[in-house]
Design an enzyme around this catalytic site. Structure first.
Site, PDB file in Angstrom:
ATOM      1  N   THR A 181       0.864  -1.191   0.000  1.00 13.00           N
ATOM      2  CA  THR A 181       0.000   0.000   0.000  1.00 13.00           C
ATOM      3  C   THR A 181       0.893   1.232   0.000  1.00 13.00           C
ATOM      4  OG1 THR A 181      -0.023   0.107   2.391  1.00 13.00           O
ATOM      5  CG2 THR A 181      -1.802  -1.130   1.362  1.00 13.00           C
ATOM      6  N   GLU A 326      -5.467  -3.447  -1.600  1.00 13.82           N
ATOM      7  CA  GLU A 326      -5.970  -4.726  -1.067  1.00 13.82           C
ATOM      8  C   GLU A 326      -7.070  -5.319  -1.938  1.00 13.82           C
ATOM      9  OE1 GLU A 326      -5.636  -1.880   0.443  1.00 13.82           O
ATOM     10  OE2 GLU A 326      -5.007  -2.043   2.523  1.00 13.82           O
ATOM     11  N   LYS A 434     -14.567  15.170  14.005  1.00 15.05           N
ATOM     12  CA  LYS A 434     -15.649  15.019  14.974  1.00 15.05           C
ATOM     13  C   LYS A 434     -15.850  16.342  15.714  1.00 15.05           C
ATOM     14  CE  LYS A 434     -17.970  11.702  17.547  1.00 15.05           C
ATOM     15  NZ  LYS A 434     -18.120  10.337  17.951  1.00 15.05           N
ATOM     16  N   TRP A 439     -20.231  14.077  13.018  1.00 14.07           N
ATOM     17  CA  TRP A 439     -19.153  13.905  12.046  1.00 14.07           C
ATOM     18  C   TRP A 439     -19.231  14.933  10.915  1.00 14.07           C
ATOM     19  CZ3 TRP A 439     -15.347  11.047  13.614  1.00 14.07           C
ATOM     20  CH2 TRP A 439     -15.585   9.941  14.449  1.00 14.07           C
TER      21      TRP A 439
HETATM   22  P1  ADP Z   1      -3.109   3.790   0.600  1.00 10.53           P
HETATM   23  O1  ADP Z   1      -4.079   2.946   1.363  1.00 10.53           O
HETATM   24  O2  ADP Z   1      -1.749   3.736   1.170  1.00 10.53           O
HETATM   25  O3  ADP Z   1      -3.582   5.188   0.289  1.00 10.53           O
HETATM   26  P2  ADP Z   1      -4.102   2.784  -1.867  1.00 10.53           P
HETATM   27  O4  ADP Z   1      -3.592   3.306  -3.136  1.00 10.53           O
HETATM   28  O5  ADP Z   1      -4.384   1.357  -1.776  1.00 10.53           O
HETATM   29  O6  ADP Z   1      -3.021   3.124  -0.805  1.00 10.53           O
HETATM   30  O7  ADP Z   1      -5.362   3.633  -1.469  1.00 10.53           O
HETATM   31  C1  ADP Z   1      -6.649   3.138  -1.285  1.00 10.53           C
HETATM   32  C2  ADP Z   1      -7.503   4.195  -0.668  1.00 10.53           C
HETATM   33  O8  ADP Z   1      -7.631   5.319  -1.542  1.00 10.53           O
HETATM   34  C3  ADP Z   1      -8.924   3.774  -0.412  1.00 10.53           C
HETATM   35  O9  ADP Z   1      -9.028   3.027   0.763  1.00 10.53           O
HETATM   36  C4  ADP Z   1      -9.623   5.125  -0.326  1.00 10.53           C
HETATM   37  O10 ADP Z   1      -9.441   5.724   0.932  1.00 10.53           O
HETATM   38  C5  ADP Z   1      -8.886   5.942  -1.341  1.00 10.53           C
HETATM   39  N1  ADP Z   1      -9.620   5.994  -2.628  1.00 10.53           N
HETATM   40  C6  ADP Z   1      -9.425   5.230  -3.707  1.00 10.53           C
HETATM   41  N2  ADP Z   1     -10.254   5.573  -4.709  1.00 10.53           N
HETATM   42  C7  ADP Z   1     -11.012   6.600  -4.250  1.00 10.53           C
HETATM   43  C8  ADP Z   1     -12.063   7.413  -4.806  1.00 10.53           C
HETATM   44  N3  ADP Z   1     -12.499   7.255  -6.041  1.00 10.53           N
HETATM   45  N4  ADP Z   1     -12.592   8.365  -4.015  1.00 10.53           N
HETATM   46  C9  ADP Z   1     -12.163   8.543  -2.759  1.00 10.53           C
HETATM   47  N5  ADP Z   1     -11.177   7.833  -2.186  1.00 10.53           N
HETATM   48  C10 ADP Z   1     -10.600   6.862  -2.912  1.00 10.53           C
END
Ligand code: ADP
Length: 534
Positions: A181, A326, A434, A439
């Site tokens: 990640t 993931e 918060k 929220w």
């Molecule tokens: P990291 O978890 O380190 O940022 P990732 O590239 O796997 O690495 O990121 C996944 C996260 O990115 C998701 O869990 C979400 O929070 C965010 N994300 C992905 N696509 C979108 C989207 N279209 N809109 C908002 N958030 C997004």
């Protein structure tokens, strides 16, 4: 029914057989390469034979530190094609994180783009498992380097057997790839992709109501091949015989616009910051983008203003998608349903800025404070997922226990869902604000701010507050030329009609730049510290 294994190598064999003449266009540091899938297939076989000669065995990790180009594509298939595991390493991570993930993944060999050699030379001493390095360059002579043993990709490739067979004595559940990640939240966590997961995910990319990738497309992946496998596109495009365009190391907005025009790109994928850059470039230059049938945007929330610009000004359909490392990564895809076509333009943009509905094959649950939330677009809860391309654990990582519980992956993303089943990401669990026991979604405020014509980027973070616990503060980067004309009050007034009073940020801080992660997401942790010192 028969039980035939779903294997990554078989996807390439399919391309060799049925799409031998179709092309892969690849820009490297020095050269533009045009290859056919027949060429690519031959080179992949040679590479598998070279890897075998170099002692790579089933299950060994093959690391890459590379930009988007054809050689990277070749390793995508050669490593899993012979039973090894492709490990794409995010070049933009901190040096400490890169060392950590190479050692943690136990990479045995690493393929490196020539401009990244100095980085590897610096960390060479700290790598505990790497036995060989391969440099990818077009130059006839080897670059001088302290790495040892160091091979030149093209030189060794030519010693390989062009008829080397793909391994078929594998289980489809065997590991084929891995990726860490991007560390928006802490130390990178590793995810192993199985052959089965990658193949089923590729099917999902071809569905008419997701990306609908097909043979007739020209696909340009701007999302790096080290970011969740360029969202799986290189696998699916190769399998389907799609023409692929790789923009290489210097993927400036100008280059992207030129490539779209020159190669008649039909579909392209990247994070919002890429499209903000392209939008600026299209405003300045005169490019023919009429070939584009889809811009895919994911990785973080796409601001409505960005979607509107592409949809209405440039007439380019803009699709918002959601996923994570993931999840291989495609989870949801935003497309208007047949009966939503007569919505007003504004309603359509609003709909398109949501993250969409679940892709067939996956299951979701949204768990709020009192169990599963109602589909009323109001109650917020954490998104949980399961399915054949969702990871079941982190690779050798004790944090698995928190994220994978009772067969569900806890995404850490807080969402609402409407009656159509369309989700809207409100925040990461840690980024929600918060205030007074309620929220506030920082994403909602950011998107609203970015719809103001003067605002280029906006990021909202929480600051501690004695009375309310936390309060939102907006950090804003203005478009050039607006610096002296737009102030805090105007932006707050702009938000006022759209939000409850207590949602409005207490302050607006103007900045030259918002700190970003290695894949272009706002680095909220760092921003929170900056804001505290402000
Ligand atoms: P990291 O978890 O380190 O940022 P990732 O590239 O796997 O690495 O990121 C996944 C996260 O990115 C998701 O869990 C979400 O929070 C965010 N994300 C992905 N696509 C979108 C989207 N279209 N809109 C908002 N958030 C997004």
């Amino acid at each position: 029914m028969m039980q035939t294994p779903l294997l990554v190598g078989s996807m390439l064999e399919h391309a060799e057989k049925f799409f031998a003449r179709k092309q892969v266009i690849s820009q490297t540091h020095d050269k533009l390469h045009v290859l056919t899938y027949a060429d690519i297939g031959r080179r992949i076989r040679q590479l598998m034979s070279v890897l075998t000669e170099l002692g790579i065995q089933k299950g060994d990790r093959v690391g890459t530190l590379a930009w988007n180009h054809h050689r990277h594509l070749e390793i995508y298939f050669a490593a899993p094609g012979m039973g090894a595991v492709l490990h794409t390493i995010n070049i933009r991570l901190s040096v400490e994180h890169i060392v950590h993930i190479i050692n943690h993944a136990e990479d045995k060999i690493i393929f490196i783009d020539e401009d990244i050699l100095p980085l590897v030379e610096k960390i060479h001493d700290q790598l505990t498992t790497v036995e060989a390095f391969v440099v990818m360059t077009d130059k006839p002579e080897m670059p001088t380097s302290t790495l040892h043993p160091l091979y030149s990709y093209e030189e060794v490739l030519h010693t390989g057997d062009p008829a080397f067979p793909f391994a078929h004595d594998m289980d489809e559940n065997d590991p084929a790839g891995m990726c860490y990640t991007s560390a928006t939240t802490g130390k990178p966590k590793g995810v192993m992709y199985s052959h089965r997961g990658l193949v089923l995910h590729s099917f999902a990319l071809g569905l008419a109501d997701t990306q609908a990738i097909s043979e007739s497309d020209v696909f340009m992946a701007v999302v790096p091949q080290f970011h969740a496998n360029a969202w799986g596109a290189p696998f699916a495009c190769t399998w389907f015989g799609t023409t692929q365009v790789f923009p290489g190391p210097q993927f400036t907005p100008k280059r992207l616009a030129e490539f779209i025009e020159r190669y008649r790109v039909t579909i392209t994928a990247g994070v919002p910051t890429i499209w903000l850059g392209l939008m600026k470039e299209l405003e300045q230059g005169n490019y023919d983008t009429s070939s584009l049938r889809a811009i895919l945007c994911g990785g973080s929330a796409a601001p409505a203003g960005l979607i509107r610009a592409f949809e209405t000004k440039y007439k380019i359909p803009f699709y918002h998608a959601y996923g994570a490392t993931e999840t291989t990564p495609l989870v949801t895809y935003s497309r208007l349903k047949s009966y939503q076509q007569d919505l007003t333009d504004d309603e359509k943009i609003k709909e398109r800025s949501r993250q969409g509905i679940l892709v067939p094959g996956l299951e979701m649950k949204i768990i709020g404070e009192n169990g599963e939330v109602a589909w009323n677009d109001k109650e917020m809860g954490e998104l949980l997922l399961r399915g054949p391309w969702i990871a079941s654990e982190y690779y050798k990582d004790e944090r698995s226990d928190q994220a994978f519980v009772d067969g569900w992956f806890h995404t850490g993303d807080v969402v609402t869902v409407d009656q159509e089943g369309t989700i809207k990401i409100m925040d990461r669990t840690g980024d929600l604000i918060k205030s007074g026991g309620e929220w506030i979604s920082s994403l909602d405020l950011e998107n609203a701010l970015m719809a103001h014509e003067a605002v280029f980027e906006a990021c909202v973070v929480a600051v501690p507050d004695e009375q309310w616990q936390e309060r939102p503060i907006a950090c804003v980067v203005l478009h050039e030329g607006y610096e002296s004309s737009v102030g805090k009050d105007e932006l707050i007034e702009f938000l006022r009609p759209q939000f409850a009073k207590w949602w409005l940020p207490d302050d607006v801080i103007f900045m030259d730049e918002i700190p970003k992660t290695s894949v272009g997401k706002f680095l909220k942790q760092q921003l929170r510290d900056q804001v505290k010192q402000h």
